[in-house]
Design a protein around this motif. Structure first.
Motif, PDB file in Angstrom:
ATOM      1  N   GLY A  52       1.069  -1.196   0.311  1.00 18.04           N
ATOM      2  CA  GLY A  52       0.089  -0.330  -0.082  1.00 18.04           C
ATOM      3  C   GLY A  52       0.430   1.403  -0.516  1.00 18.04           C
ATOM      4  O   GLY A  52       0.589   2.117   0.207  1.00 18.04           O
ATOM      5  N   GLY A  53       1.979   1.535  -0.428  1.00 11.17           N
ATOM      6  CA  GLY A  53       2.626   2.422  -0.788  1.00 11.17           C
ATOM      7  C   GLY A  53       2.009   3.508  -1.798  1.00 11.17           C
ATOM      8  O   GLY A  53       0.953   3.146  -2.604  1.00 11.17           O
ATOM      9  N   ILE A  54       1.492   5.184  -1.718  1.00  7.20           N
ATOM     10  CA  ILE A  54       1.013   6.095  -1.585  1.00  7.20           C
ATOM     11  C   ILE A  54       1.415   6.430  -2.260  1.00  7.20           C
ATOM     12  O   ILE A  54       2.652   7.374  -1.961  1.00  7.20           O
ATOM     13  N   VAL A  77       3.735   7.817   0.282  1.00  7.06           N
ATOM     14  CA  VAL A  77       3.417   7.150   1.058  1.00  7.06           C
ATOM     15  C   VAL A  77       3.904   6.206   1.818  1.00  7.06           C
ATOM     16  O   VAL A  77       3.388   5.244   0.917  1.00  7.06           O
ATOM     17  N   PRO A  78       5.366   5.912   2.272  1.00 10.46           N
ATOM     18  CA  PRO A  78       5.859   4.765   2.061  1.00 10.46           C
ATOM     19  C   PRO A  78       5.014   3.961   2.825  1.00 10.46           C
ATOM     20  O   PRO A  78       4.151   4.092   3.653  1.00 10.46           O
ATOM     21  N   PRO A  79       5.298   2.929   2.166  1.00 10.51           N
ATOM     22  CA  PRO A  79       4.398   1.171   2.939  1.00 10.51           C
ATOM     23  C   PRO A  79       4.528   1.671   4.930  1.00 10.51           C
ATOM     24  O   PRO A  79       5.615   1.146   4.932  1.00 10.51           O
ATOM     25  N   GLY A  80       3.835   1.746   4.878  1.00 13.56           N
ATOM     26  CA  GLY A  80       3.287   1.096   6.237  1.00 13.56           C
ATOM     27  C   GLY A  80       3.382   2.420   7.410  1.00 13.56           C
ATOM     28  O   GLY A  80       3.729   2.669   8.902  1.00 13.56           O
ATOM     29  N   THR A  81       3.729   3.535   6.758  1.00 14.87           N
ATOM     30  CA  THR A  81       4.576   4.505   7.551  1.00 14.87           C
ATOM     31  C   THR A  81       3.019   5.442   7.532  1.00 14.87           C
ATOM     32  O   THR A  81       1.922   5.476   6.748  1.00 14.87           O
ATOM     33  N   THR A 242      -0.742   4.726   6.227  1.00 17.39           N
ATOM     34  CA  THR A 242      -1.785   5.501   7.133  1.00 17.39           C
ATOM     35  C   THR A 242      -1.568   7.440   6.505  1.00 17.39           C
ATOM     36  O   THR A 242      -0.886   8.106   6.746  1.00 17.39           O
ATOM     37  N   LEU A 243      -3.013   7.089   6.154  1.00 19.68           N
ATOM     38  CA  LEU A 243      -2.785   9.266   5.515  1.00 19.68           C
ATOM     39  C   LEU A 243      -4.230   9.590   6.558  1.00 19.68           C
ATOM     40  O   LEU A 243      -5.273   9.187   6.487  1.00 19.68           O
TER      41      LEU A 243
END
Ligand code: ATP
Length: 306
Positions: A52-54, A77-81, A242-243
């Protein structure tokens, strides 16, 4: 003929309300076979979801031709951040969420999830990988069980209960007249804002998406409720990309990155400490919130200890 128009109009209104308030009814369009503004590309494959990297790449967007609401917005938004969006009302925070969910298509640039342009994959597969905890959860006029199970249809009872426990709402549900079979919503038991939000958290935990979009409630909940919600929110975000749209800056001091939006542009970015040290827009927002809290405490006779 007149009778036919009524439900159509009703749904049109409802659909716009959904887009506006960003309630988490991502599958409802499919369920009801309603056309959204955007269409899947012919033969579009499903999203190949990984963690789920954005990425927003030079995104510009306007709801109409006359005005751009986002101007050349780029971030990852790197995965998991966790990345937080802050800024004045109308600066474009919710619009970013809507574009990620592909309620609309960008005018310029691209929105990528795990490296794939959201316009090239099916909307259903994109939305299946995104969980939304909205500011104001609208519950279905159905049972508590149904409202949680909506996160993953067909989920067994044990998973529903475990999700409710993780969202700190299980014990509360057991106090309802028919526990998980209690009718809620407009025509059933009315729940408080905090309870509704915890139902939404349970639903999202059950869905288990790679990406979580969180729209923090603006209305202040009481301190105890607040503490419980924060713990439940931390659990739903753990190990997920997470955003978050934050209204109270105190909730995002641990975010990996904070994006400060103003008039559709990112004017500052960095973590809490870096932004404070910079001493500009974010720092003044922070100062403002401290002062508001102090004067609120004084009015409540709680002294000056923010
Ligand atoms: P808030 O903190 O008040 O929720 P926001 O930062 O989330 O604000 P957005 O909802 O993204 O702001 O709105 C950005 C701009 O786009 C605003 O000027 C708003 O009026 C406009 N806007 C939002 N939704 C629509 C829409 N459906 N049609 C036209 N304009 C819209």
């Amino acid at each position: 003929i007149i009778q036919l128009y009524v439900p159509l109009n009703w749904f049109g209104t409802y659909y716009r309300a959904i887009q506006k308030n960003f309630v988490d009814m991502e599958n409802m369009f499919d369920l009801m076979g309603v056309d959204s503004d955007v269409k899947d590309a012919p033969g579009a494959p499903d999203l190949m979801a990984r963690r789920g990297g954005i990425e927003f790449k030079h995104v510009s967007f306007g709801y109409g031709p006359e005005r751009l609401v986002l101007k050349n917005v780029s971030f990852k938004v790197p995965p998991g951040t966790t990345v937080a969006l802050v800024g004045p009302s109308g600066s474009g925070k919710s619009t970013i969420m809507r574009l990620l969910f592909r309620f609309y298509d960008v005018n310029e640039g691209a929105v990528l999830v795990d490296g794939q342009d959201v316009r090239t994959v099916t909307q259903s597969s994109l939305r299946a990988n995104i969980g939304v905890v909205p500011q104001d959860t609208v519950l279905f006029n159905n049972t508590v069980r149904y409202n949680i199970q909506y996160g993953r249809q067909g989920a067994p009872a044990a998973d529903i209960i475990s999700a409710a426990k993780n969202a700190d709402i299980h014990d509360k549900i057991l106090t309802f007249p028919d526990a998980y079979d209690t009718q809620v919503g407009e025509r059933g038991l009315r729940l408080s804002g905090g309870e509704k939000q915890r139902i939404a958290i349970a639903r999202t935990i059950l869905k288990d998406p790679a990406i979580v979009l969180l729209d923090e409630a603006t209305s202040a909940l009481d301190t105890n409720t607040e503490r419980n919600i924060q713990a439940a929110l931390a659990r739903v975000c753990a190990n997920r990309t997470t955003l978050i749209i934050a209204h109270r800056l105190s909730t995002i001091i641990h975010a990996d990155e904070i994006l400060v939006l103003k008039d559709g542009e990112i004017i500052e970015r960095g973590n809490h400490e870096a932004l404070l040290a910079q001493g500009s827009f974010y720092a003044s927002m922070w100062q403002q919130q401290l002062e508001n809290r102090n004067s609120a405490n004084q009015e409540n006779g709680e002294g000056n200890n923010a």
